[in-house]
Write a protein that holds these residues in place. Sequence first.
Motif, mmCIF file in Angstrom:
data_model
loop_
_atom_site.group_PDB
_atom_site.id
_atom_site.type_symbol
_atom_site.label_atom_id
_atom_site.label_comp_id
_atom_site.label_asym_id
_atom_site.label_seq_id
_atom_site.Cartn_x
_atom_site.Cartn_y
_atom_site.Cartn_z
ATOM 1 N N ASP A 95 0.830 -1.211 0.000
ATOM 2 C CA ASP A 95 0.000 0.000 0.000
ATOM 3 C C ASP A 95 0.865 1.262 0.000
ATOM 4 O O ASP A 95 0.478 2.284 -0.578
ATOM 5 C CB ASP A 95 -0.912 0.011 1.226
ATOM 6 C CG ASP A 95 -1.989 -1.067 1.177
ATOM 7 O OD1 ASP A 95 -2.266 -1.589 0.081
ATOM 8 O OD2 ASP A 95 -2.548 -1.394 2.247
ATOM 9 N N ALA A 96 2.028 1.194 0.646
ATOM 10 C CA ALA A 96 2.896 2.366 0.715
ATOM 11 C C ALA A 96 3.336 2.821 -0.665
ATOM 12 O O ALA A 96 3.541 4.018 -0.902
ATOM 13 C CB ALA A 96 4.124 2.053 1.579
ATOM 14 N N CYS A 97 3.469 1.886 -1.584
ATOM 15 C CA CYS A 97 3.892 2.236 -2.940
ATOM 16 C C CYS A 97 2.837 3.091 -3.637
ATOM 17 O O CYS A 97 3.176 4.014 -4.392
ATOM 18 C CB CYS A 97 4.159 0.955 -3.734
ATOM 19 S SG CYS A 97 5.177 1.186 -5.201
ATOM 20 N N ALA A 98 1.587 2.813 -3.376
ATOM 21 C CA ALA A 98 0.513 3.637 -3.942
ATOM 22 C C ALA A 98 0.572 5.058 -3.408
ATOM 23 O O ALA A 98 0.310 6.027 -4.138
ATOM 24 C CB ALA A 98 -0.842 3.010 -3.645
ATOM 25 N N VAL A 99 0.934 5.197 -2.131
ATOM 26 C CA VAL A 99 1.104 6.533 -1.551
ATOM 27 C C VAL A 99 2.219 7.287 -2.279
ATOM 28 O O VAL A 99 2.085 8.471 -2.610
ATOM 29 C CB VAL A 99 1.412 6.439 -0.051
ATOM 30 C CG1 VAL A 99 1.718 7.821 0.528
ATOM 31 C CG2 VAL A 99 0.249 5.800 0.702
ATOM 32 N N VAL A 100 3.310 6.583 -2.557
ATOM 33 C CA VAL A 100 4.414 7.199 -3.295
ATOM 34 C C VAL A 100 3.942 7.673 -4.667
ATOM 35 O O VAL A 100 4.259 8.785 -5.104
ATOM 36 C CB VAL A 100 5.588 6.210 -3.436
ATOM 37 C CG1 VAL A 100 6.637 6.745 -4.395
ATOM 38 C CG2 VAL A 100 6.196 5.924 -2.076
ATOM 39 N N GLY A 101 3.168 6.832 -5.350
ATOM 40 C CA GLY A 101 2.642 7.219 -6.654
ATOM 41 C C GLY A 101 1.812 8.488 -6.595
ATOM 42 O O GLY A 101 1.905 9.354 -7.480
ATOM 43 N N GLU A 102 1.008 8.622 -5.548
ATOM 44 C CA GLU A 102 0.189 9.827 -5.395
ATOM 45 C C GLU A 102 1.047 11.058 -5.118
ATOM 46 O O GLU A 102 0.766 12.153 -5.626
ATOM 47 C CB GLU A 102 -0.827 9.623 -4.272
ATOM 48 C CG GLU A 102 -1.921 8.627 -4.605
ATOM 49 C CD GLU A 102 -2.721 9.044 -5.833
ATOM 50 O OE1 GLU A 102 -3.005 10.257 -5.987
ATOM 51 O OE2 GLU A 102 -3.033 8.170 -6.658
ATOM 52 N N GLU A 103 2.076 10.896 -4.317
ATOM 53 C CA GLU A 103 2.958 12.029 -4.038
ATOM 54 C C GLU A 103 3.649 12.508 -5.315
ATOM 55 O O GLU A 103 3.798 13.716 -5.549
ATOM 56 C CB GLU A 103 4.006 11.640 -2.991
ATOM 57 C CG GLU A 103 3.462 11.328 -1.613
ATOM 58 C CD GLU A 103 2.966 12.553 -0.861
ATOM 59 O OE1 GLU A 103 3.109 13.691 -1.379
ATOM 60 O OE2 GLU A 103 2.436 12.391 0.250
ATOM 61 N N ILE A 104 4.083 11.578 -6.146
ATOM 62 C CA ILE A 104 4.700 11.952 -7.412
ATOM 63 C C ILE A 104 3.692 12.644 -8.315
ATOM 64 O O ILE A 104 3.994 13.675 -8.942
ATOM 65 C CB ILE A 104 5.297 10.705 -8.100
ATOM 66 C CG1 ILE A 104 6.473 10.160 -7.278
ATOM 67 C CG2 ILE A 104 5.742 11.028 -9.518
ATOM 68 C CD1 ILE A 104 7.000 8.826 -7.762
ATOM 69 N N ALA A 105 2.483 12.110 -8.372
ATOM 70 C CA ALA A 105 1.456 12.688 -9.235
ATOM 71 C C ALA A 105 1.114 14.121 -8.840
ATOM 72 O O ALA A 105 0.890 14.972 -9.712
ATOM 73 C CB ALA A 105 0.188 11.816 -9.185
ATOM 74 N N GLN A 106 1.086 14.404 -7.547
ATOM 75 C CA GLN A 106 0.760 15.753 -7.090
ATOM 76 C C GLN A 106 1.752 16.776 -7.601
ATOM 77 O O GLN A 106 1.387 17.929 -7.868
ATOM 78 C CB GLN A 106 0.706 15.781 -5.551
ATOM 79 C CG GLN A 106 -0.508 15.083 -4.977
ATOM 80 C CD GLN A 106 -0.573 15.202 -3.466
ATOM 81 O OE1 GLN A 106 -0.049 16.147 -2.896
ATOM 82 N NE2 GLN A 106 -1.204 14.236 -2.826
ATOM 83 N N LEU A 107 3.016 16.392 -7.742
ATOM 84 C CA LEU A 107 4.030 17.309 -8.266
ATOM 85 C C LEU A 107 4.071 17.290 -9.790
ATOM 86 O O LEU A 107 4.254 18.332 -10.433
ATOM 87 C CB LEU A 107 5.403 16.945 -7.702
ATOM 88 C CG LEU A 107 5.597 17.121 -6.208
ATOM 89 C CD1 LEU A 107 6.990 16.652 -5.789
ATOM 90 C CD2 LEU A 107 5.411 18.582 -5.806
#
Length: 313
Positions: free
Chosen positions: A299-311
Motif C-alpha cells: 500500500d505504501a507504494c501507492a502513496v508514493v505514486g500519489e505524491e509523485i502525481a501531485q508534483l
Amino acid sequence: MPDDAAAHDAASRDVAAHDAAAARAAAEEESAFSHPAVAPDATAAYGDHPDQVIDFYAPHGGTGPGGPAPLVVLLHGGAWRAPYDRRHLSPFADFLARRGFGVASVEYRRGGEDADEGQSGGRSGPVAGRWPDTFDDVAAALDALPALARAALPQTDPRRMVVTGHSAGGHLALWVSARHLLPADAPWRTDRPAPLRGVVALAPIADFEVAEKLDVCGGACRQLLGGDEAFTERRPYADPSLLLPTGIATTLVQGRSDLVVPEAVAESYADAAAKAGEVVGVTLLEDVGHFPLIDPAADACAVVGEEIAQLAW
C-alpha cells in the motif's frame, strides 16, 4: 515485583519487540525483491562506461489530465554499493509507467567489490560509492536526460520532470536538485536551479552527520566521500542537509518503522530546510519499513505514486 524481576521483564519485552521488528523488516525486503525484473522499452547511454546508461519505460496506463506524460527520473538505492543496480527498481519503474508516467531509471557507478582499509574504516565487504565518479554520473545523466528522453519517449514532456530516489538514491535525488547551491569550485555546480517539477525522496539518506551517528548502511556515507579524512572536507559538496534552500518543491516519504534509514534522518533534513526558510513536505507512514516504498504489492507504494502525481501533473 522486585526491581530485578521488573527489569528482566522489560528487557524481555524489548527483545521480543526488536525480534518482531526485524522479522517484519525481513518480510518487507523479501516481498520487494520477489518481483521479476521488468525489461525497459529502451536504453540509452549518457557516457562510455557500461554503468552510464538510462532505462526508459513508456507510459502505458493511468489517467492524467491529458497531454504529454510527465517524466519521472528514478535513482536506485543500495548504499551506493556495486551489488545493487537499477534492476531491483524495475518493478517499481513499471508500476509508475502503468500509472501513466514516462520513467527514466538511471544507472551510475557505485563502489567497488572490495573495500580497502583506508576507505572502508576497517570494514569488510563492498565499499559505498566512488568519489567523484558517482556524482559525475548522476550530474551527467540529468544533464543528458531531456534530449535522451525526447528520443526514447517522445510521448513524454521532459519539462514536467520529477526526480525520485530510494535510500541512497533518495540522497542523490536531493543532491541533484541542489547543484546550484554547491560550492563555487564544485565541478557539478549549475548557475540556476534544475528545471524540475519537484523531488520525491523515499527514505533518503538526507543528512550525513545523523546517518553516520546511526551507522546507516554500515558507515556508507563516510565511504562514499572517501573515508575518514575526506568526510568533513567533502560534506559541503555532497550532503543535502548542507545544500538548502533549493527552491524546488520537495517531499520526503518515510516509513516510521524503517530500520535501515531511520526516521530521524529525514526529520533532520526537514529541520535543516525549515531553518533555511524552506518548507519540505514529510509524509510519515505508520507500520512501514524501508522497502514497501518501492514494492508494487505494498500500500505504501501507492502513496508514493500519489505524491509523485501531485508534483508531476
